[in-house]
Design an enzyme around this catalytic site. Sequence first.
Site, mmCIF file in Angstrom:
data_model
loop_
_atom_site.group_PDB
_atom_site.id
_atom_site.type_symbol
_atom_site.label_atom_id
_atom_site.label_comp_id
_atom_site.label_asym_id
_atom_site.label_seq_id
_atom_site.Cartn_x
_atom_site.Cartn_y
_atom_site.Cartn_z
ATOM 1 N N GLU A 100 25.303 21.528 49.171
ATOM 2 C CA GLU A 100 25.207 20.176 48.615
ATOM 3 C C GLU A 100 26.190 19.961 47.463
ATOM 4 O OE1 GLU A 100 21.138 19.277 47.637
ATOM 5 O OE2 GLU A 100 20.663 18.831 49.708
ATOM 6 N N GLU A 151 18.370 20.293 56.285
ATOM 7 C CA GLU A 151 17.243 20.456 55.362
ATOM 8 C C GLU A 151 16.362 19.222 55.427
ATOM 9 O OE1 GLU A 151 17.951 21.121 51.235
ATOM 10 O OE2 GLU A 151 19.511 22.600 51.576
HETATM 11 C C1 GAL Z 1 18.185 20.482 48.298
HETATM 12 C C2 GAL Z 1 18.826 21.836 48.113
HETATM 13 C C3 GAL Z 1 17.865 22.962 48.434
HETATM 14 C C4 GAL Z 1 16.516 22.701 47.826
HETATM 15 C C5 GAL Z 1 16.022 21.354 48.292
HETATM 16 C C6 GAL Z 1 14.648 21.009 47.783
HETATM 17 O O1 GAL Z 1 18.831 19.526 47.517
HETATM 18 O O2 GAL Z 1 19.955 21.965 48.919
HETATM 19 O O3 GAL Z 1 18.410 24.172 47.987
HETATM 20 O O4 GAL Z 1 16.621 22.742 46.439
HETATM 21 O O5 GAL Z 1 16.894 20.362 47.847
HETATM 22 O O6 GAL Z 1 14.233 19.737 48.227
#
Ligand code: GAL
Length: 689
Positions: free
Chosen positions: A155, A311
């Site tokens: 990110e 994610e």
């Molecule tokens: C994203 C990040 C992850 C984790 C996640 C939690 O922004 O890439 O590592 O922190 O959020 O929602």
Amino acid sequence: MTDATRRHLRLDALAYGGDYNPDQWPEAVWHDDVRLMREAGVNLVSLPVFSWPQLEVSPGAYDWAWLDRVIEVLWAGGIRIDLATATATPPAWLVRRHPEMLPWDADGRRLEFGSRQAYCPSSPVWREHVARMARAMAERYGEHPAVVLWHVSNEYGDHVARCWCPESAAHFRRWLEGRYGDLDGLNEAWGVNVWGQRYTAWDEVEPPRRATGPVNPTQLLDFERFSSDALLELFRIEVDVLREVTPDLPVTTNFMSLFRELDYWRFAEVEDLVTDDAYPDPADPRAHVPAALNYGLMRSLKGGQPWLLLEQAASAVSWRDVNVPKAPGRMRIDSLQAIAHGSDGAMFFQWRQARYGQEKFHSAMLGHRGEHSRTFRETAALGRELRRLAPVKDTRVRSRVALVVDWDAWWGSTATESMPSQCLDWLAQARAWHAALHALGHAVDTVRATGPFDAYDLVVVPNLYVADAAQAAALAGFAADGGTVVVGPFSGVVDATEKVHPGGAPGPLRHLLGIEVDEPWPVPDGAHERVELDGRAYDAPVWTEWIEPGAEASVVARFASGALAGRAAVTRRGHGDGSAWYVGTALAEDGLLAVMRLALADAGLPARERIVPDVEAVTRSSADVDYTFVLNHGAAVAVVDVPAGAEDLLGDPGTRTGPRLVVPALGVAVLATPRADEPPFITLSETTE
Ligand code: GAL
């Protein structure tokens, strides 16, 4: 190895899994993890995203042994790996040796070590070390058969998207010199005669820091461009190393949906596969609507190629003020919505819920109660279901409508406080325009203002504040070829250096639209101007404009209140079979719906009215099959009319559905029908509470 072959993940099913952080757990747990992953249908995990300090324990001293073992355990269990280069966060020893690599905020405060992403994107030290680490990872693991994808950093811009340290300032100056050649070019571009800002030496030029008053808008816009480019350069450094060592492996970096700080069109050009992290708020019952826009962007960034949801949360996150869990079924429908919109899988942050650290209250596929947790039951059930959706892999969403996303216009219209109104917000407008088209049953792609537009009948441009002749020519070409284009308020205002186009807005779009704007007329807080369209009045709560329509434009709607009462609000200019509309106001929801209904009709496209706004239908097509996802995001049971004889891939095998289908609250059906010229038309029959 060609670019095309790198676009496909070496997986024979939809990707399913999540971030895996085995270094937070004793080794005995790893075997349990793999057993449960297999039970849940997991076939892909992302690791080791934040593990550089565990892999290079002191300068040059690597400890690969634990990662070697993890990879073997996963491989033996049939789990593939999205291998991170581990450069998402630096080790403490590197930061302490080189404190100059820490980022600064706009007030000149150094941001300390203690969280993650503690680096300045321009830092030469950081750049040298990420290249070294990426090479070390590639040389050690690039040939391993379990590794199917490179996950570069994590990110970009999540915590630190802009840096104001001395190194960034020097880099900004070099970037400006590259763009404008010399100081005369810079002074001209920045319009320094206003408020006496002429520069006589490069070291007088700084990033836009907190100043005595409003900062030069072109300086602000250039800093946005530069900062996105600085992170893109950082990304390229790793990609170049990976391509050199492992030319066959696809490369990605995970995006953050419609994220203001980075021009994802340019990032996507560098990678092989688009991946996204999506966190729709379970507390927001309409969160699936902006999610559809985000997914439309993701599938469009590489021209309709499948992307991957890398994610999402199984239930609650831990970074909102109040972190509401996902009710049973919500995680399933959220995952299936992303797949409906072109994702070839559904991944999570993260596999096993942490016991300590900043994210211990963030949900995971495997919750604190392990295999007894609700999230595990639900993720295991979804994993089983996804196997039945394997046929949708590599299919494409067919959309006839596209929305223009342009980062220059976004940055330009939001970076400065010196505007007619702070209330006309680029993202809010883009979302509102998308929401209207979504409500009328269209899965909306996104496109650059220069196209290509050939796949579309309707192109909407919610805002193109910064506009140039090439964009205007592309949009005019689309209209001349029979397309319908709809342009939103405050477009075509300035050029790339933020100078108002001669004669004012809509500048290079004047011929296309057949109108001129005499003056923007923002609406003060609390006042609601009215627009009359086809005998009905609609609210215009934020923005109106004094429009002067030319002879070739017809007036579609007029203002019905205030100083502009009776004047044009919405216009249309015909171009042969095509047309160009201008909407010189920010309409509330029902007004935008009314305009989009007309625009769709003008484009020869159906408006698929919904009785319940929360039921969404999206079709992915192979060469001969349409897979239509019917997603009921709402709380009521919906009964929909569907093509008779359709097979629901998620229903009982062999059972045919139609002509009516009952979709419970949060229910999803995936209907397979022979490919038709037009994706199946799903209408709503009725709903029951
Ligand atoms: C994203 C990040 C992850 C984790 C996640 C939690 O922004 O890439 O590592 O922190 O959020 O929602």
